[in-house]
Scaffold this motif. Structure first.
Motif, short mmCIF file in Angstrom:
data_model
loop_
_atom_site.label_atom_id
_atom_site.label_comp_id
_atom_site.label_asym_id
_atom_site.label_seq_id
_atom_site.Cartn_x
_atom_site.Cartn_y
_atom_site.Cartn_z
N VAL A 1 14.51 1.09 -1.03
CA VAL A 1 14.37 0.37 -2.30
C VAL A 1 14.44 1.31 -3.51
CG1 VAL A 1 12.78 -1.04 -3.67
CG2 VAL A 1 13.07 -1.50 -1.24
N HIS A 2 13.64 2.37 -3.48
CA HIS A 2 13.59 3.27 -4.65
C HIS A 2 14.31 4.59 -4.42
CE1 HIS A 2 10.77 0.63 -6.57
NE2 HIS A 2 9.88 0.77 -5.62
N ASN B 1 12.97 5.04 2.34
CA ASN B 1 12.66 4.37 1.08
C ASN B 1 13.93 3.80 0.48
OD1 ASN B 1 11.60 3.43 -1.32
ND2 ASN B 1 10.81 5.40 -2.02
N PRO C 1 -4.06 -1.48 7.62
CA PRO C 1 -3.70 -0.64 6.47
C PRO C 1 -2.20 -0.54 6.21
CG PRO C 1 -5.42 0.45 7.74
CD PRO C 1 -5.00 -0.75 8.53
N TYR C 2 -1.38 -0.52 7.26
CA TYR C 2 0.06 -0.41 7.04
C TYR C 2 0.61 -1.67 6.38
CZ TYR C 2 4.97 0.62 7.52
OH TYR C 2 6.29 0.85 7.23
N LYS D 1 1.21 -4.04 -1.08
CA LYS D 1 1.00 -3.39 -2.38
C LYS D 1 2.32 -2.80 -2.90
CE LYS D 1 -3.77 -2.33 -1.47
NZ LYS D 1 -4.80 -1.29 -1.36
N PHE D 2 3.13 -2.30 -2.00
CA PHE D 2 4.43 -1.78 -2.40
C PHE D 2 5.25 -2.86 -3.09
CE2 PHE D 2 8.21 0.77 -2.20
CZ PHE D 2 9.23 -0.15 -2.06
N PRO E 1 7.25 4.27 7.44
CA PRO E 1 7.24 4.80 6.07
C PRO E 1 6.34 4.02 5.11
CG PRO E 1 9.21 3.48 6.39
CD PRO E 1 8.43 3.40 7.67
N ILE E 2 5.70 4.79 4.23
CA ILE E 2 4.96 4.19 3.11
C ILE E 2 5.42 4.89 1.84
CG2 ILE E 2 2.65 3.73 2.12
CD1 ILE E 2 2.38 4.74 5.55
N SER E 3 5.79 4.11 0.84
CA SER E 3 6.31 4.68 -0.41
C SER E 3 5.44 4.30 -1.59
CB SER E 3 7.72 4.17 -0.67
OG SER E 3 8.55 4.45 0.42
N GLU E 4 5.62 5.02 -2.69
CA GLU E 4 4.85 4.87 -3.94
C GLU E 4 3.53 5.61 -3.79
OE1 GLU E 4 5.80 3.47 -6.99
OE2 GLU E 4 7.66 3.63 -5.83
N VAL F 1 0.16 3.81 -3.65
CA VAL F 1 0.05 3.01 -2.41
C VAL F 1 -0.25 3.95 -1.25
CG1 VAL F 1 1.29 1.45 -0.84
CG2 VAL F 1 1.59 1.21 -3.30
N MET G 1 16.58 -8.42 -3.13
CA MET G 1 15.75 -7.49 -2.34
C MET G 1 14.49 -8.20 -1.87
SD MET G 1 15.80 -3.75 -4.04
CE MET G 1 17.25 -2.74 -4.01
N ALA H 1 -0.37 -1.74 2.82
CA ALA H 1 0.46 -0.83 2.02
C ALA H 1 1.80 -1.49 1.69
CB ALA H 1 0.68 0.49 2.75
N GLN H 2 2.36 -2.18 2.65
CA GLN H 2 3.63 -2.88 2.40
C GLN H 2 3.45 -3.95 1.33
OE1 GLN H 2 6.42 -1.54 3.76
NE2 GLN H 2 4.77 -0.21 4.44
N GLU I 1 -3.94 5.07 -1.23
CA GLU I 1 -4.84 4.03 -0.72
C GLU I 1 -4.69 3.88 0.79
OE1 GLU I 1 -6.05 0.63 -2.65
OE2 GLU I 1 -5.47 1.26 -4.67
N TYR I 2 -3.46 4.00 1.27
CA TYR I 2 -3.22 3.92 2.71
C TYR I 2 -3.95 5.03 3.45
CZ TYR I 2 -0.88 4.15 7.20
OH TYR I 2 -0.63 4.19 8.55
#
Lengths: 225, 219
Positions: A53-54, A51, B89-90, B96-97, A66-69, A72, B134, B93-94, A75-76
């Motif tokens: 970014v954060h 992560n 889905p991945y 939405k992130f 990786p999935i963050s937040e 999110v 970014m 998710a990106q 929902e994933y």
């Protein structure tokens, strides 16, 4: 379910409501996962890499990706594993669920943090403001067992922040922010939550949690002196 | 049965623009109703009692609030045409992130740039550039944030473009110098009818900001 071995790893923190909500979702779906406790004061290379970014937890790693937040991530999880759905099917209901989830995180949480962080008049104002927001949640619960309706859903999982963090802080902060006379529905809802095995299993153990909150508040007080 | 779609909006809002673009992309006919945020209408207060903010999308009498939630709702309700979100889905998710990133990290600094002075304004400018970089890094050499097709993250970000001129003037910097790829991306987006129709001219925003400052009581 999965044809090949699914590798699910959660970079989290035992006392974080954002981390615990992901654990609730994974457990609801019956997914085995590896939990990796992160030291926020001393962030691991894996966390920073996953992560960038954060640089925050929780981070879900699914087969290394990786999935963050936390919202999110929820929902994933719901989209990837379709058993025991978390979000409703209907687009309008989904929009409403997403709205209330954000409300908990962006309004209730932010305002409630001020109760912990401030003193005197500012603290009183924060308590009032938090109560005003909770009144909206109270209204949503009328005639329902859970925020999601008949069973636990997305908003309930997110709102465990209120049930098991905000309400637990009352003990330590010395203010009954959510008195049962003012919020009978919320108190009823917390009881309903505690009847759900997955919730019981996934929330931090009360004593340890209270000790942790106390210790954090003490260190905050020391900082402000 | 004909759908009734109403959008309660405020012309300079980069959030309202997201919903406008999304509706236009799907060719949905909607009734645009300009709101006076300094004198909120009964319908706004009724349809968004919690936040009392625009945009509010009202579909057959039922309100949907929060711009990114509206964009997703539009995508799910009218699935024809180009989907805003990918099916994987991945990838979703990106997307939405990054939508969340724009809300949490890009908007805040812009208020400091046009609304604050001195050190606060400088800090806002610095932060804004950092966040844009970014985003630019995430865009890379792709046509759009989602790849070849215009989608969710593009919709989330494009409304900021018409504010770039006033931000540059207030903050005394050049976004193109800092983030050329992002500017190129924005110009590509502006060629889409949905975007051209939904964004006001930059100079309208630039003229409007001093008036806005007076109205909210900052000099």
């Amino acid at each position: 379910m999965a044809e090949r071995s699914e590798e699910v790893k959660l970079l989290g923190m035992w006392a974080s409501p954002f981390s615990r909500r992901v654990e609730i979702a994974l457990t609801l779906k019956g997914l085995p996962y590896e939990f990796s406790e992160q030291d926020i004061a001393n962030k691991s290379p894996l966390l920073l890499q996953s992560n960038p970014v954060h640089k925050m937890i929780p981070v879900l790693l699914h087969n290394g990706k990786p999935i963050s937040e936390s919202l999110v991530i929820l929902e994933y999880i719901d989209e990837t594993w379709q058993n025991n759905p978390i979000l409703p099917q209907d687009p309008y209901d989904r929009a409403i669920a997403r709205f209330w989830a954000r409300f908990v995180d962006e309004q209730i949480y932010v305002t409630a943090m001020k109760v912990v962080g401030k003193v005197g008049e500012e603290k009183d104002a924060a308590v009032e403001a938090t109560r005003d927001l909770l009144k909206l949640m109270e209204k949503e619960l009328v005639g329902k067992d859970f925020l999601g309706g008949e069973s636990l859903g997305f908003v309930d999982i997110v709102a465990t922040l209120v049930a098991f963090w905000l309400m637990r802080t009352e003990e330590v902060v010395g203010v009954k922010v959510v008195p049962v006379e003012m919020f009978p529905e919320i108190h009823r809802w917390v009881k309903n939550l505690l009847d759900v095995d997955v919730i019981k299993k996934c929330i931090p153990p009360e004593d340890e949690h209270l000790n942790y909150i106390r210790a954090r508040m003490d260190s905050l007080k020391l900082k402000s002196v | 049965m004909a759908d009734e779609v109403i959008l309660l909006d405020y012309w300079p809002s980069m959030f309202g623009m997201r919903t406008r673009v999304a509706l236009e992309e799907k060719n949905i006919k909607f009734d645009y109703r300009e709101q006076d945020l300094f004198n909120k209408s009964p319908i706004l207060l009724e349809m968004n009692p919690v936040h009392k903010k625009i945009p509010v999308l009202i579909h057959n009498g039922k309100p949907v609030c929060e711009s990114l939630i509206q964009v997703e709702y539009i995508d799910e309700t009218w699935p024809g045409g180009n989907p805003f979100l990918p099916s994987d889905p991945y990838q979703r998710a990106q997307a939405k992130f990054w939508g969340d990133f724009i809300d949490k990290k890009v908007y805040g600094p812009t208020r400091l740039i046009w609304g604050a002075k001195g050190e606060e304004q400088e800090a806002g400018t610095k932060e804004f550039i950092e966040m844009l970089k970014m985003l630019e890094s995430e865009l890379g050499d792709k046509t759009y944030f989602g790849g070849e097709t215009f989608g969710y993250v593009d919709i989330a970000m494009i409304g900021f473009y018409c504010w770039f001129d006033v931000l540059e003037k207030c903050g005394n910097f050049s976004i193109e110098a800092e983030c050329p790829k992002l500017i190129a991306w924005a110009k590509r987006c502006m060629k889409r009818e949905s975007v051209a129709k939904s964004l006001p001219d930059s100079n309208k925003i630039t003229k409007f900001v001093p008036e806005l400052k007076k109205k909210i009581g900052i000099e």
